[in-house]
Enzyme design. Structure first.
Site, PDB file in Angstrom:
ATOM      1  N   GLU A  15      -3.925 -12.228  14.101  1.00 46.47           N
ATOM      2  CA  GLU A  15      -3.602 -10.809  13.978  1.00 46.47           C
ATOM      3  C   GLU A  15      -4.821  -9.954  14.295  1.00 46.47           C
ATOM      4  O   GLU A  15      -4.691  -8.826  14.760  1.00 46.47           O
ATOM      5  CB  GLU A  15      -3.087 -10.497  12.571  1.00 46.47           C
ATOM      6  CG  GLU A  15      -2.424  -9.124  12.469  1.00 46.47           C
ATOM      7  CD  GLU A  15      -1.650  -8.926  11.183  1.00 46.47           C
ATOM      8  OE1 GLU A  15      -0.422  -9.125  11.193  1.00 46.47           O
ATOM      9  OE2 GLU A  15      -2.273  -8.578  10.170  1.00 46.47           O
ATOM     10  N   GLU A  57      10.341  -5.556   3.666  1.00 48.79           N
ATOM     11  CA  GLU A  57      10.497  -6.871   3.060  1.00 48.79           C
ATOM     12  C   GLU A  57      10.080  -6.845   1.591  1.00 48.79           C
ATOM     13  O   GLU A  57      10.792  -7.334   0.711  1.00 48.79           O
ATOM     14  CB  GLU A  57       9.664  -7.923   3.806  1.00 48.79           C
ATOM     15  CG  GLU A  57      10.076  -8.145   5.248  1.00 48.79           C
ATOM     16  CD  GLU A  57       9.275  -7.310   6.224  1.00 48.79           C
ATOM     17  OE1 GLU A  57       9.236  -7.673   7.407  1.00 48.79           O
ATOM     18  OE2 GLU A  57       8.684  -6.292   5.799  1.00 48.79           O
ATOM     19  N   LYS A  93       9.528  -4.262  13.791  1.00 48.22           N
ATOM     20  CA  LYS A  93       9.972  -3.542  12.596  1.00 48.22           C
ATOM     21  C   LYS A  93      10.923  -2.415  12.958  1.00 48.22           C
ATOM     22  O   LYS A  93      11.955  -2.206  12.311  1.00 48.22           O
ATOM     23  CB  LYS A  93       8.761  -2.961  11.856  1.00 48.22           C
ATOM     24  CG  LYS A  93       7.872  -3.978  11.169  1.00 48.22           C
ATOM     25  CD  LYS A  93       6.746  -3.262  10.459  1.00 48.22           C
ATOM     26  CE  LYS A  93       5.813  -4.211   9.740  1.00 48.22           C
ATOM     27  NZ  LYS A  93       4.712  -3.491   9.052  1.00 48.22           N
ATOM     28  N   LYS A 115       0.831  -1.209   0.000  1.00 47.68           N
ATOM     29  CA  LYS A 115       0.000   0.000   0.000  1.00 47.68           C
ATOM     30  C   LYS A 115       0.866   1.259   0.000  1.00 47.68           C
ATOM     31  O   LYS A 115       0.657   2.178  -0.775  1.00 47.68           O
ATOM     32  CB  LYS A 115      -0.947  -0.004   1.198  1.00 47.68           C
ATOM     33  CG  LYS A 115      -1.898   1.192   1.230  1.00 47.68           C
ATOM     34  CD  LYS A 115      -2.764   1.201   2.489  1.00 47.68           C
ATOM     35  CE  LYS A 115      -3.768   0.099   2.500  1.00 47.68           C
ATOM     36  NZ  LYS A 115      -4.727   0.226   3.631  1.00 47.68           N
ATOM     37  N   GLY A 173      -5.115  -5.282   5.657  1.00 48.68           N
ATOM     38  CA  GLY A 173      -4.337  -6.205   4.835  1.00 48.68           C
ATOM     39  C   GLY A 173      -4.874  -7.614   4.817  1.00 48.68           C
ATOM     40  O   GLY A 173      -4.975  -8.255   3.765  1.00 48.68           O
ATOM     41  N   ARG A 174      -5.228  -8.145   5.978  1.00 47.49           N
ATOM     42  CA  ARG A 174      -5.689  -9.531   6.051  1.00 47.49           C
ATOM     43  C   ARG A 174      -7.119  -9.701   5.547  1.00 47.49           C
ATOM     44  O   ARG A 174      -7.621 -10.817   5.493  1.00 47.49           O
ATOM     45  CB  ARG A 174      -5.553 -10.046   7.481  1.00 47.49           C
ATOM     46  CG  ARG A 174      -6.271  -9.218   8.526  1.00 47.49           C
ATOM     47  CD  ARG A 174      -5.807  -9.608   9.934  1.00 47.49           C
ATOM     48  NE  ARG A 174      -6.328  -8.739  10.973  1.00 47.49           N
ATOM     49  CZ  ARG A 174      -5.800  -7.565  11.306  1.00 47.49           C
ATOM     50  NH1 ARG A 174      -4.748  -7.109  10.648  1.00 47.49           N
ATOM     51  NH2 ARG A 174      -6.302  -6.839  12.281  1.00 47.49           N
ATOM     52  N   HIS A 180      -1.069 -38.578  10.194  1.00 46.13           N
ATOM     53  CA  HIS A 180       0.181 -39.313  10.385  1.00 46.13           C
ATOM     54  C   HIS A 180       1.260 -38.406  10.969  1.00 46.13           C
ATOM     55  O   HIS A 180       2.452 -38.735  10.891  1.00 46.13           O
ATOM     56  CB  HIS A 180       0.630 -39.915   9.060  1.00 46.13           C
ATOM     57  CG  HIS A 180      -0.325 -40.930   8.523  1.00 46.13           C
ATOM     58  ND1 HIS A 180      -0.214 -42.276   8.788  1.00 46.13           N
ATOM     59  CD2 HIS A 180      -1.453 -40.794   7.776  1.00 46.13           C
ATOM     60  CE1 HIS A 180      -1.205 -42.931   8.209  1.00 46.13           C
ATOM     61  NE2 HIS A 180      -1.981 -42.051   7.592  1.00 46.13           N
TER      62      HIS A 180
END
Length: 573
Positions: free
Chosen positions: A381, A240, A537, A234, A295-296, A412
């Site tokens: 979050e 990152e 951050k 954004k 964001g999510r 398993h």
């Protein structure tokens, strides 16, 4: 005071100045532990410790049908939880006392329910049909949404058809989305989930990790002449994402040489036109979204550009229609038949009253192998908060830990702990009645029948277990009986859907979005901020130059200083 009295000189206050107050919390949004329903549930939880799943089903032969709900091609069976009608009644009362319906209307109306950031929360507007009016601060945002969707569709079709060409005139064969968090988890989950519906001569890949190995592996076999990067940030400043984007730029230009090539091999999902242009991307190929989209919650916004390229505009439209189906169901269905309410309230019961600390999300569908990771962010979050809306500490538990893997692989791996471990783990089983591909034969076994038989068996085994008497009746030696006994009473939900499709995936994701909303409202937290990611951050930015620049003076705690020194030593710095 009499008019002839002398006024005493005004003295300076010794109190500290009052801190600015944030927005007030609506009076109807009460703390859950002050409701009548919470007090009732606390008493019922003591009784529930004596519940036995076998007895609950024995007393009510129709329990499986009574404690289930169906809508939109989805069947939710929540009967294998330690609840009865009285518990469910108290949970519905809790939702009412906590103002869930009222707050849902406020969210859909564009009110600023994200109080810490003073923003509306309107991911539902991203899938609103044309003609719907949804206002944020007096502006109808639906036309803006459809303007972006239209531009996305035009661009996606140009890539899919081959009309969009790279700098040297070659077709685009690979789309690489560069993002992190909500700019990655939703698109990659949707791509993997709906791969059977994608245009297979274009592959989509997703780079998120700042670890250079992620970029290396995702691009090592690609040709820069045939690769398109979608940079999703954004602000266009996320460290990152922008580090990976600059690496992608250098990777592209190492072969194509001409900086003008960037405009043919990069597009942006951002709102920062200045930085996008500075990077070399034509702002005509910048697709924006809004601060009222977290964001999510953004996979159905421009963040889903790679998804639209893969599915095509029509397929993406079906995905949006599925979201919209569940939005309408959430707003209109009564709580007792409302799928998000039911999932949310069962979760509150297991978390706050039965003390369950985790939830396993277990899709019995290989296409959904990224679903658990997506729900981790969506839930943890959103509701992984320790303070209430007014800033006071929560006196109750909030988000559980979300984890899981697809079945039958998980059987398993970690199901041993779920069945016989010391910590009960509520499970959400998710499956489809119809496979996309019918594999196998009656002689060798139909794969989907075996898959679903395992799902149904796991829910049954978790609920009812295996008693010592049953183990002994099999001829088991006495010393081995405790090892082969299953306690049962392990809660689970089963969400059985008709068939996987873009529309069904949209319904599933929106179901969990609204589940998170209901729980966040009851827990009285802000499900739409994420201040918890900020501190790391800030500290990382401080440490980066200390790893590669001149030898730093110790500026941290002894552990961090020692780790920095060891890292520099092993890197020859």
């Amino acid at each position: 005071m009499p008019t002839n009295a002398k006024k005493s000189p005004r003295q300076k206050s010794t109190r500290a100045p009052r801190a600015p107050q944030g927005p007030s919390v609506p009076a109807w949004h009460v703390p859950p532990d002050r409701t009548k329903a919470w007090k009732s549930l606390t008493k019922l939880a003591k009784r529930a410790k004596g519940f036995d799943m076998r007895a609950l089903f024995g007393r009510d032969p129709k329990r499986g049908a009574a404690l289930s709900a169906e809508a939109l091609g989805m069947h939710l069976d929540y009967s294998k939880n330690l609840v009865d009608r009285e518990v469910m009644g108290a949970l519905f009362a809790l939702a009412a006392e906590c103002g869930v319906a009222r707050r849902a209307k406020a969210m859909f109306a564009g009110e600023h329910i994200n109080t810490t950031e003073d923003r509306a929360v309107l991911h539902a507007a991203l899938r609103a049909p044309k003609g719907t009016k949804i206002k944020v601060d007096g502006r109808d945002v639906v036309p803006d949404v459809h303007e972006v969707l239209g531009r996305m569709a035009k661009f996606a079709e140009s890539v899919r058809s081959g009309a969009w060409r790279g700098h040297t005139g070659k077709r685009i064969r690979a789309v690489v989305n560069i993002g992190i968090g909500g700019s990655d988890l939703g698109p990659v989950m949707a791509y993997e989930a709906l791969k059977d519906f994608t245009q297979r001569d274009i592959s989509c890949r997703y780079v998120s990790n700042i670890d250079g190995e992620d970029f290396y592996e995702k691009t090592r076999d690609l040709d820069p002449e045939e690769t398109l990067f979608v940079v999703s940030s954004k602000t266009f400043t996320t460290i990152e994402t922008m580090t990976n984007a600059q690496t992608a730029r250098a990777w592209t230009l190492a072969k194509l040489k001409d900086p003008k090539a960037v405009a043919r091999h990069f597009v942006a999902v951002s709102t920062n036109a200045a930085e996008v242009s500075k990077f070399g991307i034509d702002t005509a190929n910048m697709f924006g979204f809004w601060d009222w989209v977290g964001g999510r919650y953004s996979m159905d916004s421009a963040i889903g550009l790679s998804t639209m390229i893969a599915l095509g505009p029509a397929g993406f439209g079906e995905l949006l229609a599925g979201f919209r189906d569940m939005d309408e169901h959430f707003l209109k269905a009564p709580p007792r038949k409302n799928l998000p309410y039911l999932l949310a309230l069962i979760g509150v019961w297991n978390r706050d009253f039965l003390g369950c600390e985790t939830v396993a999300v277990l899709p019995y569908c290989q296409y959904l192998h990224r679903l658990s990771a997506y729900f981790q962010q969506l839930e943890m979050e959103s509701n992984g908060k320790r303070v209430q809306l007014d800033g006071t500490p929560c006196r109750w538990q909030t988000s559980p830990v979300i984890w899981g893997e697809p079945g039958t692989n998980g059987q398993h791996a970690f199901y041993q702990m779920i069945h016989q471990g010391t910590s009960p783990v509520p499970c959400d089983f998710i499956a489809f009645a119809q496979p996309l591909h019918e594999i196998g034969s009656p002689a060798t076994g139909m794969h989907h029948d075996i898959l679903l038989a395992n799902l149904f068996a796991q829910g049954e085994a978790l609920a009812f277990g295996k008693t010592p008497a049953e183990v002994r009746a099999e001829g088991t030696p006495e010393w081995l009986v405790p090892h082969r006994t299953f306690p049962g009473n392990r809660p689970s939900n089963t969400l059985l859907c008709e068939k996987l499709s873009p529309r069904m995936l949209g319904r599933i994701i929106a179901l969990y979005e609204h589940k998170v909303f209901v729980q966040g409202t009851i827990w009285r937290v802000n499900s739409f901020d994420q201040w918890g990611v900020e501190l790391g951050k800030v500290l990382a930015k401080r440490i980066i130059p200390e790893l590669s620049g001149p030898k730093p003076k110790p500026a941290h705690d002894s552990s961090t200083n020692a780790l920095i020194a060891k890292y520099r030593a092993w890197r020859g710095r």
